[in-house]
Design an enzyme around this catalytic site. Structure first.
Site, PDB file in Angstrom:
ATOM      1  N   HIS A  34       0.870  -1.165   0.000  1.00 30.48           N
ATOM      2  CA  HIS A  34       0.000   0.000   0.000  1.00 30.48           C
ATOM      3  C   HIS A  34       0.916   1.227   0.000  1.00 30.48           C
ATOM      4  O   HIS A  34       2.157   1.095  -0.021  1.00 30.48           O
ATOM      5  CB  HIS A  34      -0.961  -0.005   1.204  1.00 30.48           C
ATOM      6  N   GLU A  35       0.329   2.390   0.079  1.00 33.49           N
ATOM      7  CA  GLU A  35       1.095   3.636  -0.013  1.00 33.49           C
ATOM      8  C   GLU A  35       2.196   3.700   1.053  1.00 33.49           C
ATOM      9  O   GLU A  35       3.265   4.268   0.828  1.00 33.49           O
ATOM     10  CB  GLU A  35       0.130   4.832   0.062  1.00 33.49           C
ATOM     11  N   HIS A  37       4.079   1.212   2.158  1.00 34.44           N
ATOM     12  CA  HIS A  37       5.253   0.501   1.631  1.00 34.44           C
ATOM     13  C   HIS A  37       5.953   1.341   0.558  1.00 34.44           C
ATOM     14  O   HIS A  37       7.178   1.418   0.510  1.00 34.44           O
ATOM     15  CB  HIS A  37       4.839  -0.826   1.000  1.00 34.44           C
ATOM     16  N   GLN A  61       7.156 -15.694  12.312  1.00 41.36           N
ATOM     17  CA  GLN A  61       6.681 -14.612  13.183  1.00 41.36           C
ATOM     18  C   GLN A  61       5.174 -14.676  13.425  1.00 41.36           C
ATOM     19  O   GLN A  61       4.622 -13.791  14.058  1.00 41.36           O
ATOM     20  CB  GLN A  61       7.103 -13.245  12.642  1.00 41.36           C
TER      21      GLN A  61
HETATM   22  O1  PAF Z   1       7.059  -5.427   9.204  1.00 40.25           O
HETATM   23  C1  PAF Z   1       7.022  -6.444   8.481  1.00 40.25           C
HETATM   24  O2  PAF Z   1       6.404  -6.453   7.422  1.00 40.25           O
HETATM   25  C2  PAF Z   1       7.746  -7.696   8.930  1.00 40.25           C
HETATM   26  O3  PAF Z   1       7.655  -7.869  10.298  1.00 40.25           O
HETATM   27  C3  PAF Z   1       9.206  -7.763   8.456  1.00 40.25           C
HETATM   28  C4  PAF Z   1      10.052  -6.652   9.054  1.00 40.25           C
HETATM   29  C5  PAF Z   1       9.253  -7.670   6.939  1.00 40.25           C
HETATM   30  C6  PAF Z   1       9.832  -9.098   8.861  1.00 40.25           C
HETATM   31  O4  PAF Z   1       9.142 -10.168   8.314  1.00 40.25           O
END
Ligand code: PAF
Length: 282
Positions: A34-35, A37, A61
């Protein structure tokens, strides 16, 4: 823009850049751009000769009850958006190449930074983040890496890991990008039903309320948190996960608000969509 799938090919790309004397800025992402990123990618372009973006929905994660399989994905759209933002290399590995069967190393950042806020309700989450970011730094060897301030605890954890392990990467924090009405952009906003959009605004509006209260002289974290809890729960379908006032670097609880204090919030909307936001209140 080059699309690079395998870690070995990405390492080769990074070595080529180094050999040519070109600096690299990395933007680590989980895709569904999205914007927010795109603004990280554009910032990265101002900081180095080459921009590499990693697109990897990192399984380590996510907790067992979390949204790994449902996490939004759209590679073609992401590819086009990254290209339009001037990215030179899009690194999109398979999980099996990042974590082969024999993989057994984890980077764990201390509980001082990972035991509270999101770490309290997402055990193992920050070990997954630290491990994958450490791997990405080793694969891409960036001079600088850009992270969004929306993931405030993640930023503190990555800064600590990078310093503690002497990874030699400059960590740049980029401000949260918001919709016109204040909602922080997040890939998880796509999970919100139209009727839940208003409830999602409770986070940014709670930050605004806290700023109003501190401007009027309130300094007690306890009183502010109580007022914000009532305020957020006045929106339908909201359940507060945490409302915390913490020191911006140490993440330790602040009883009295000062210029170093950050208000960090996590709220579940409709029992499923967990949103976070943060901001200074003085
Ligand atoms: O912020 C995120 O999108 C994720 O936690 C990252 C830093 C890419 C690690 O997978």
């Amino acid at each position: 823009m080059q699309i690079i799938r395998h870690p070995a090919a990405m390492i080769a790309w990074a070595k080529e850049q180094a050999k040519a004397g070109r600096s690299i800025a990395l933007v680590p992402t989980m895709g569904f751009f999205h914007e927010g990123h795109l603004s990280l990618m554009r910032r990265a372009g101002q900081l180095a000769d080459q921009v590499a973006v990693s697109l990897f929905v990192n399984p380590t994660q996510f907790g067992p009850q979390e949204d790994l399989s449902a996490y939004p994905r759209n590679f073609e759209r992401d590819r086009a958006m990254a290209e339009s933002a001037g990215v030179q290399a899009l690194f999109a590995p398979e999980a099996a190449d990042m974590y082969p069967a024999e993989f057994c190393t984890t980077v764990t950042v201390g509980a001082e930074l990972t035991g509270q806020l999101c770490g309290a309700s997402r055990p193992g989450h920050f070990a997954g983040v630290a491990t994958v970011v450490c791997k990405l730094f080793q694969i891409v060897r960036p001079d600088v890496a850009v992270f969004g301030e929306k993931d405030f605890q993640q930023l503190a954890v990555i800064r600590r890991m990078t310093a503690d392990l002497n990874l030699g990467v400059e960590i740049v924090a980029h401000p949260t990008v918001r919709e016109a009405d204040g909602l922080a952009l997040s890939s998880r906003n796509t999970y919100l039903a139209p009727s839940q959009r208003e409830a999602a605004l409770s986070l940014s509006r709670a930050i605004t309320l806290a700023r109003k209260m501190t401007a009027e002289g309130e300094r007690s974290a306890e009183r502010l948190a109580a007022a914000l809890r009532d305020f957020i729960h006045s929106f339908p379908e909201t359940a507060v996960d945490y409302i915390s006032f913490v020191h911006q670097n140490t993440l330790q609880h602040a009883a009295e608000i000062d210029e170093q204090t950050v208000l960090a919030l996590a709220v579940k909307i409709g029992g499923k969509v967990r949103l976070i936001d943060n901001g200074k209140v003085l």
